[in-house]
Scaffold this active site. Structure first.
Site, PDB file in Angstrom:
ATOM      1  N   ARG A  25       0.818  -1.215   0.000  1.00 15.77           N
ATOM      2  CA  ARG A  25       0.000   0.000   0.000  1.00 15.77           C
ATOM      3  C   ARG A  25       0.854   1.268   0.000  1.00 15.77           C
ATOM      4  O   ARG A  25       0.488   2.266   0.619  1.00 15.77           O
ATOM      5  CB  ARG A  25      -0.939   0.034   1.221  1.00 15.77           C
ATOM      6  CG  ARG A  25      -2.032  -0.998   1.201  1.00 15.77           C
ATOM      7  CD  ARG A  25      -3.152  -0.555   0.271  1.00 15.77           C
ATOM      8  NE  ARG A  25      -4.218  -1.537   0.252  1.00 15.77           N
ATOM      9  CZ  ARG A  25      -5.327  -1.462   0.988  1.00 15.77           C
ATOM     10  NH1 ARG A  25      -5.527  -0.439   1.779  1.00 15.77           N
ATOM     11  NH2 ARG A  25      -6.229  -2.402   0.902  1.00 15.77           N
ATOM     12  N   ARG A  29      -3.813   6.600   0.497  1.00 19.36           N
ATOM     13  CA  ARG A  29      -4.331   7.794   1.168  1.00 19.36           C
ATOM     14  C   ARG A  29      -3.368   8.532   2.094  1.00 19.36           C
ATOM     15  O   ARG A  29      -3.627   9.671   2.460  1.00 19.36           O
ATOM     16  CB  ARG A  29      -5.598   7.429   1.942  1.00 19.36           C
ATOM     17  CG  ARG A  29      -6.797   7.280   1.040  1.00 19.36           C
ATOM     18  CD  ARG A  29      -7.922   6.617   1.764  1.00 19.36           C
ATOM     19  NE  ARG A  29      -7.473   5.313   2.248  1.00 19.36           N
ATOM     20  CZ  ARG A  29      -8.208   4.464   2.931  1.00 19.36           C
ATOM     21  NH1 ARG A  29      -9.420   4.782   3.265  1.00 19.36           N
ATOM     22  NH2 ARG A  29      -7.716   3.292   3.301  1.00 19.36           N
ATOM     23  N   ARG A  38      -7.851  11.728  -5.565  1.00 16.76           N
ATOM     24  CA  ARG A  38      -9.086  11.076  -5.129  1.00 16.76           C
ATOM     25  C   ARG A  38     -10.248  12.045  -4.995  1.00 16.76           C
ATOM     26  O   ARG A  38     -11.406  11.655  -5.056  1.00 16.76           O
ATOM     27  CB  ARG A  38      -8.857  10.341  -3.801  1.00 16.76           C
ATOM     28  CG  ARG A  38      -8.362   8.929  -3.951  1.00 16.76           C
ATOM     29  CD  ARG A  38      -9.447   7.963  -4.459  1.00 16.76           C
ATOM     30  NE  ARG A  38     -10.257   7.437  -3.374  1.00 16.76           N
ATOM     31  CZ  ARG A  38     -11.559   7.599  -3.273  1.00 16.76           C
ATOM     32  NH1 ARG A  38     -12.224   8.304  -4.164  1.00 16.76           N
ATOM     33  NH2 ARG A  38     -12.233   7.053  -2.262  1.00 16.76           N
ATOM     34  N   ASP A  74      -6.854  -3.118  -7.123  1.00 13.20           N
ATOM     35  CA  ASP A  74      -7.285  -3.720  -5.867  1.00 13.20           C
ATOM     36  C   ASP A  74      -7.434  -5.217  -6.104  1.00 13.20           C
ATOM     37  O   ASP A  74      -7.460  -5.664  -7.261  1.00 13.20           O
ATOM     38  CB  ASP A  74      -8.611  -3.113  -5.392  1.00 13.20           C
ATOM     39  CG  ASP A  74      -8.878  -3.427  -3.926  1.00 13.20           C
ATOM     40  OD1 ASP A  74      -8.281  -2.771  -3.057  1.00 13.20           O
ATOM     41  OD2 ASP A  74      -9.653  -4.366  -3.645  1.00 13.20           O
ATOM     42  N   TYR A 152     -14.738 -11.929   0.931  1.00  7.70           N
ATOM     43  CA  TYR A 152     -15.437 -10.686   0.577  1.00  7.70           C
ATOM     44  C   TYR A 152     -16.748 -10.974  -0.138  1.00  7.70           C
ATOM     45  O   TYR A 152     -17.764 -10.326   0.107  1.00  7.70           O
ATOM     46  CB  TYR A 152     -14.546  -9.793  -0.296  1.00  7.70           C
ATOM     47  CG  TYR A 152     -13.514  -9.066   0.532  1.00  7.70           C
ATOM     48  CD1 TYR A 152     -13.845  -7.921   1.233  1.00  7.70           C
ATOM     49  CD2 TYR A 152     -12.214  -9.547   0.644  1.00  7.70           C
ATOM     50  CE1 TYR A 152     -12.917  -7.260   2.022  1.00  7.70           C
ATOM     51  CE2 TYR A 152     -11.274  -8.898   1.426  1.00  7.70           C
ATOM     52  CZ  TYR A 152     -11.631  -7.755   2.114  1.00  7.70           C
ATOM     53  OH  TYR A 152     -10.720  -7.116   2.898  1.00  7.70           O
TER      54      TYR A 152
END
Ligand code: CP3
Length: 342
Positions: A25, A29, A38, A74, A152
Site C-alpha cells: 500500500r 491515502r 481522489r 485492488d 469478501y
C-alpha cells in the site's frame, strides 16, 4: 536495466550491498498527492483508467527511493468482470451488492477473458514499465487469493470472524469447490497476463487466511493456491510471492505452496520464519504498520532490529507486515528508507 535491481538480485539469491525495500500500500491515502487525485476521481475510476492508475503507481516512486513499484489496483476489482457488483464506499471500504449465498450464485459467476475484464490494469502496467525500467525499478503485479476473495464475496465486504465464509465452506463443500475453481482460473490467468504485460514479480494477497486452522487451510485453501502457482510457473519464469497475516503457526503448510517468497507479519519473528522455511525461501516483511505511525525514535529502534535480523538471515526484503495505514506520516516512510540505505 532491471539487472541491477537490488530486489530482483535478492530473489535470485545474489549478494547485495544493502537490503531491498518497498511497502505494501505504498500508493494510497497517506500521500497528499493521492488524496488530491481522489478528490476528483472515484476509487474504481482511478483503477480503471490506465493513465490515472499509472500515475498513482508512480507517485511513491517519484517521492521515495524505493526498490519496487506495485501496480495500482485492488484485489476485488477483477471480480466485477465475473458478474460481481462492487463499489468502494467512502469511509466503509469495499461493498458487494450481490453476495454469494448459494450454489446458484456460484453458478452465475463467469470466468471472463482477463484481457477484456481487466485490460485497463494490463495497459497501466505497460505505461508504468516504460517509465520504471529506465530507472531500474521493477514493477510488482498482484491478485487476491481465492480464500480471501471468497470471504469478501460471502460476507458482502466487511467482516471479522468470517463466520459466514466458514459456514459456507463447511455446509456447501461442493459450491465452495466450484467457487474456488472459478476464482483460481481467473487469478492464474490474471497473474500470467500481468507477467506478459511486463511485471517482474507477482504477489498473491491472502489477508484473512489466518482465521483458518491447519486442517481447514489444507482442505479449503491450499489446493487452489497450489494450482494457481503451478499454472503461473508453467507460463512464466517470474517469481511468485505469497502474503498472509496471522499464519505463523501454519508456515510449514504455507511452504508447501511452492512460492518463491513468503511475506510474513510482525507476529512471526524473522529468524523463526527462516528456521521453518529453510534457506532458499525469500522472506519479506514484517514491520508492524502501527509502528510506522509512531515517533521517529521508536520507529528507528524497530527498523534497526529488523535490518539486523534481515541481514543475518539473508534472502530478505524489507516491508511491512500489512499495508501502510492512511494516517502514516510520509516522512516516516522516507526515514525508514534512509536507515536501510545508510
Ligand atoms: O499496495 C499498493 O499500493 C497497490 C494497491 C492495492 C490496493 N489494495 C489499493 C487500495 C493493493 C495491493 C490492495 C490489496 C488489497 N485490497 C487487499 C490485500 C492486502 C491487504 O491490505 O490486506 C485487500 C484485503 C483489499 C481490499 C480492500 N480495498 C479494502 C479492505 C479496502 C478498504 C480499506 C482501505 O484500506 O481503504 C480497499 C480500498 C483500497 N484499496 C484503497 C486503496 C488505495 C483505498 C481506497 C480509497 O482511496 O478510498
Amino acid at each position: 536495466m532491471l539487472n541491477d535491481s537490488v530486489l530482483l538480485k535478492v530473489v535470485k539469491g545474489e549478494r547485495t550491498a544493502r537490503l531491498p525495500v518497498w511497502f505494501m500500500r505504498q500508493a494510497g491515502r497517506y500521500l497528499p498527492e493521492y488524496r488530491e487525485l481522489r478528490k476528483r476521481h472515484r476509487m474504481l475510476e482511478l483503477i480503471s483508467t490506465p493513465e490515472l492508475a499509472a500515475k498513482v503507481t508512480l507517485q511513491p516512486i517519484d517521492r521515495f527511493d524505493l526498490d519496487a513499484a506495485i501496480i495500482f489496483a485492488d484485489i476485488l476489482n477483477p471480480l466485477i468482470g465475473m458478474g460481481v457488483k462492487l463499489d468502494f464506499v467512502e469511509g466503509e471500504g469495499p461493498k458487494i451488492f450481490n453476495p454469494i449465498a448459494s450454489e446458484s450464485d456460484v453458478d452465475r459467476l463467469s470466468v471472463p477473458d482477463v484481457k477484456d475484464s481487466v485490460g485497463y490494469t494490463l495497459e497501466a502496467i505497460g505505461i508504468c514499465v516504460k517509465s520504471l525500467t529506465p530507472r531500474g525499478v521493477p514493477l510488482i503485479g498482484f491478485a487476491g487469493a481465492p480464500f480471501t476473495l471468497s470471504s469478501y464475496l460471502i460476507e458482502q465486504g466487511g467482516h471479522s470472524t468470517l463466520a459466514a465464509t466458514k459456514h459456507f465452506m463447511f455446509s456447501r463443500p461442493e459450491a465452495w469447490h466450484n467457487l474456488q475453481q472459478k476464482l483460481s482460473t481467473m487469478i492464474a490467468n490474471y497473474l500470467i497476463a500481468q507477467a506478459e504485460a511486463g511485471v517482474s514479480l507477482v504477489q498473491i494477497f491472502d489477508s484473512w487466511a489466518g482465521v483458518l486452522s491447519e486442517e481447514q487451510y489444507r482442505e479449503f485453501a491450499l489446493p487452489y493456491l497450489q494450482s494457481i502457482i503451478a499454472k503461473v510457473r508453467e507460463a512464466t519464469p517470474i517469481p511468485i510471492f505469497y502474503f498472509s497475516t496471522g499464519t505463523g503457526a501454519i508456515l510449514p503448510l504455507i511452504k508447501e505452496l511452492g512460492s518463491d517468497g513468503i511475506s510474513i507479519d510482525w507476529r512471526v519473528p524473522l529468524p523463526f520464519a527462516r528456521a521453518v522455511l529453510g534457506d532458499n525461501m525469500v522472506l519479506q516483511g514484517n514491520l508492524d504498520p502501527l509502528v510506522l505511525r509512531e515517533s521517529l525514535d521508536s520507529l528507528e529502534r524497530y527498523v534497526r532490529v529488523l535490518v539486523e535480523q534481515g541481514t543475518k538471515c539473508g534472502k530478505y526484503i524489507f516491508n511491512l507486515g500489512h499495508g501502510i495505514l492512511p494516517d502514516t506520516p510520509p516522512e516516516n516512510v522516507a526515514r525508514v528508507i534512509e536507515i536501510i540505505r545508510e
